[in-house]
Write a protein that holds these residues in place. Structure first.
Motif, PDB file in Angstrom:
ATOM      1  N   GLY A  62      -7.474  -2.105  -7.643  1.00 42.16           N
ATOM      2  CA  GLY A  62      -6.110  -1.247  -7.890  1.00 42.16           C
ATOM      3  C   GLY A  62      -5.217  -0.596  -6.739  1.00 42.16           C
ATOM      4  N   ASN A  63      -6.310  -0.480  -5.798  1.00 44.56           N
ATOM      5  CA  ASN A  63      -5.565   0.023  -4.293  1.00 44.56           C
ATOM      6  C   ASN A  63      -4.531  -0.666  -4.763  1.00 44.56           C
ATOM      7  OD1 ASN A  63      -7.635   1.713  -4.041  1.00 44.56           O
ATOM      8  ND2 ASN A  63      -9.498  -0.031  -3.149  1.00 44.56           N
ATOM      9  N   TRP A  64      -2.982   0.104  -3.447  1.00 54.89           N
ATOM     10  CA  TRP A  64      -2.155  -0.593  -3.748  1.00 54.89           C
ATOM     11  C   TRP A  64      -0.841  -0.159  -2.379  1.00 54.89           C
ATOM     12  CZ3 TRP A  64       0.285   2.996  -3.428  1.00 54.89           C
ATOM     13  CH2 TRP A  64       0.514   4.451  -4.161  1.00 54.89           C
ATOM     14  N   LYS A  65      -0.772  -0.970  -1.605  1.00 52.18           N
ATOM     15  CA  LYS A  65      -0.012  -0.838  -0.719  1.00 52.18           C
ATOM     16  C   LYS A  65       1.515  -1.356  -0.181  1.00 52.18           C
ATOM     17  CE  LYS A  65      -0.227  -0.781   4.782  1.00 52.18           C
ATOM     18  NZ  LYS A  65      -0.744  -1.704   5.573  1.00 52.18           N
ATOM     19  N   LEU A  66       2.272  -0.788  -0.269  1.00 45.17           N
ATOM     20  CA  LEU A  66       3.654  -0.725  -0.216  1.00 45.17           C
ATOM     21  C   LEU A  66       4.316  -0.310   1.150  1.00 45.17           C
ATOM     22  CD1 LEU A  66       7.013  -1.458  -2.257  1.00 45.17           C
ATOM     23  CD2 LEU A  66       6.645   1.020  -1.687  1.00 45.17           C
ATOM     24  N   GLU A  67       4.726  -1.196   2.054  1.00 42.05           N
ATOM     25  CA  GLU A  67       5.018  -1.376   3.672  1.00 42.05           C
ATOM     26  C   GLU A  67       6.738  -1.605   4.190  1.00 42.05           C
ATOM     27  OE1 GLU A  67       2.565  -3.116   5.884  1.00 42.05           O
ATOM     28  OE2 GLU A  67       2.156  -4.325   4.471  1.00 42.05           O
ATOM     29  N   ASN A  68       7.451  -1.365   4.848  1.00 42.66           N
ATOM     30  CA  ASN A  68       8.511  -1.706   5.680  1.00 42.66           C
ATOM     31  C   ASN A  68       8.047  -2.567   6.952  1.00 42.66           C
ATOM     32  OD1 ASN A  68      10.978  -2.190   6.667  1.00 42.66           O
ATOM     33  ND2 ASN A  68      11.507  -0.696   5.672  1.00 42.66           N
ATOM     34  N   PRO A  69       7.871  -3.337   6.582  1.00 36.81           N
ATOM     35  CA  PRO A  69       7.522  -3.998   8.617  1.00 36.81           C
ATOM     36  C   PRO A  69       8.328  -3.611   9.169  1.00 36.81           C
ATOM     37  CG  PRO A  69       8.000  -5.797   6.327  1.00 36.81           C
ATOM     38  CD  PRO A  69       8.292  -4.918   6.072  1.00 36.81           C
ATOM     39  N   GLU A  70       9.698  -3.629   8.615  1.00 36.58           N
ATOM     40  CA  GLU A  70      10.577  -3.411  10.116  1.00 36.58           C
ATOM     41  C   GLU A  70      10.534  -1.810  10.403  1.00 36.58           C
ATOM     42  OE1 GLU A  70      14.536  -4.638   8.391  1.00 36.58           O
ATOM     43  OE2 GLU A  70      14.320  -6.637   8.020  1.00 36.58           O
ATOM     44  N   THR A  71      10.250  -1.147   9.870  1.00 38.33           N
ATOM     45  CA  THR A  71       9.679   0.190   9.994  1.00 38.33           C
ATOM     46  C   THR A  71       8.595   1.133   9.873  1.00 38.33           C
ATOM     47  OG1 THR A  71      10.095   1.215   7.854  1.00 38.33           O
ATOM     48  CG2 THR A  71      12.083   0.904   8.917  1.00 38.33           C
ATOM     49  N   GLY A  72       7.495   0.161  10.317  1.00 42.44           N
ATOM     50  CA  GLY A  72       6.757   0.486  10.459  1.00 42.44           C
ATOM     51  C   GLY A  72       5.640   1.347   8.614  1.00 42.44           C
ATOM     52  N   GLU A  73       7.001   1.997   8.255  1.00 43.39           N
ATOM     53  CA  GLU A  73       6.357   2.983   6.980  1.00 43.39           C
ATOM     54  C   GLU A  73       5.503   1.987   6.404  1.00 43.39           C
ATOM     55  OE1 GLU A  73       8.396   6.543   3.991  1.00 43.39           O
ATOM     56  OE2 GLU A  73       9.399   5.185   5.223  1.00 43.39           O
ATOM     57  N   ALA A  74       4.836   2.958   5.901  1.00 43.30           N
ATOM     58  CA  ALA A  74       3.914   2.821   4.543  1.00 43.30           C
ATOM     59  C   ALA A  74       3.285   3.857   4.112  1.00 43.30           C
ATOM     60  CB  ALA A  74       2.620   1.297   5.170  1.00 43.30           C
ATOM     61  N   ILE A  75       3.139   3.047   2.204  1.00 44.63           N
ATOM     62  CA  ILE A  75       2.401   3.539   1.348  1.00 44.63           C
ATOM     63  C   ILE A  75       1.724   3.327   0.640  1.00 44.63           C
ATOM     64  CG2 ILE A  75       3.011   5.652  -0.358  1.00 44.63           C
ATOM     65  CD1 ILE A  75       5.754   5.251  -0.088  1.00 44.63           C
ATOM     66  N   SER A  76       0.207   3.654   0.991  1.00 42.15           N
ATOM     67  CA  SER A  76      -0.795   3.041   0.378  1.00 42.15           C
ATOM     68  C   SER A  76      -1.697   3.678  -0.625  1.00 42.15           C
ATOM     69  CB  SER A  76      -2.031   2.520   1.784  1.00 42.15           C
ATOM     70  OG  SER A  76      -2.050   3.541   1.969  1.00 42.15           O
ATOM     71  N   GLY A  77      -2.252   4.200  -1.566  1.00 36.77           N
ATOM     72  CA  GLY A  77      -3.369   4.824  -2.078  1.00 36.77           C
ATOM     73  C   GLY A  77      -3.641   3.653  -3.937  1.00 36.77           C
ATOM     74  N   PHE A  78      -3.618   5.111  -4.629  1.00 33.38           N
ATOM     75  CA  PHE A  78      -4.317   4.286  -5.895  1.00 33.38           C
ATOM     76  C   PHE A  78      -3.998   5.518  -7.147  1.00 33.38           C
ATOM     77  CE2 PHE A  78      -7.404   7.284  -4.578  1.00 33.38           C
ATOM     78  CZ  PHE A  78      -8.180   8.064  -5.834  1.00 33.38           C
ATOM     79  N   LEU A  79      -4.559   5.094  -8.681  1.00 34.14           N
ATOM     80  CA  LEU A  79      -3.855   5.797  -9.448  1.00 34.14           C
ATOM     81  C   LEU A  79      -4.596   5.594 -10.351  1.00 34.14           C
ATOM     82  CD1 LEU A  79      -0.143   5.275 -10.319  1.00 34.14           C
ATOM     83  CD2 LEU A  79      -1.126   6.765  -9.206  1.00 34.14           C
ATOM     84  N   ASN A  80      -5.626   6.417 -11.158  1.00 27.09           N
ATOM     85  CA  ASN A  80      -7.026   7.005 -12.054  1.00 27.09           C
ATOM     86  C   ASN A  80      -5.700   6.016 -13.553  1.00 27.09           C
ATOM     87  OD1 ASN A  80      -8.085   8.008 -10.496  1.00 27.09           O
ATOM     88  ND2 ASN A  80      -7.232   9.648 -10.579  1.00 27.09           N
ATOM     89  N   GLN A  81      -6.447   5.085 -13.706  1.00 29.38           N
ATOM     90  CA  GLN A  81      -5.743   4.737 -15.244  1.00 29.38           C
ATOM     91  C   GLN A  81      -6.047   5.233 -16.610  1.00 29.38           C
ATOM     92  OE1 GLN A  81      -4.719   1.764 -15.053  1.00 29.38           O
ATOM     93  NE2 GLN A  81      -4.620   1.838 -13.131  1.00 29.38           N
TER      94      GLN A  81
END
Length: 156
Positions: free
Chosen positions: A137-156
């Motif tokens: 359930g861990n996820w990562k969203l990234e923009n490889p062009e800028t290097g910005e990323a958000i990673s994390g998890f949500l409780n179900q």
């Protein structure tokens, strides 16, 4: 020749109408009331990486069956980012900067938090933004062009 040029020149009324309708489409969405029935709310943790800095905080994500979503990234005691979508409209507020950006359609890749809200609803992000999720359930969203990323998890 002169009459052809005059026909192409916009009249003041047309210019005024364009300005008024342009402003109307970018008005911020009113704040989502998560206390009304119909919202599915999840909480978790996220790390926002921008440039050489990482910022960890709490993430609250809410969605409705109509496709609306609301997201808040909080570094206790203050919210840092609030993002909201409804139909084709979106609004994002960067609280520390007192800056709000609104629009319609697909948000720019630079507004990664809006793409996170869409990805958490199960929608595929628009390139260059990429979303991945592991079996835990861990996820990562990234923009490889800028290097910005958000990673994390949500409780179900």
């Amino acid at each position: 020749m002169r009459s052809q040029i005059d026909r192409l020149r916009p009249t003041p009324v047309v210019v005024l109408l364009l300005l008024l309708t342009g402003c109307a489409t970018s008005r911020p969405l009113p704040p989502a009331d998560l206390s009304v029935p119909g919202w599915a709310i999840q909480a978790g943790q996220a790390v926002w990486k921008s440039g050489s800095s990482d910022l960890a905080g709490e993430l609250i994500f809410a969605k409705r069956s109509d496709g609306s979503s609301a997201l808040q990234f909080i570094k206790t005691p203050l919210p840092l980012v609030s993002a909201q979508t409804r139909e084709t409209r979106w609004t994002i507020t960067f609280v520390a900067d007192n800056r709000t950006v609104s629009g319609k359609g697909v948000p720019p890749a630079q507004l990664l938090w809006l793409h996170l809200a869409s990805a958490l609803k199960g929608e595929s992000p628009t390139p260059p933004v990429r979303f991945s999720q592991d079996a835990g359930g861990n996820w990562k969203l990234e923009n490889p062009e800028t290097g910005e990323a958000i990673s994390g998890f949500l409780n179900q």
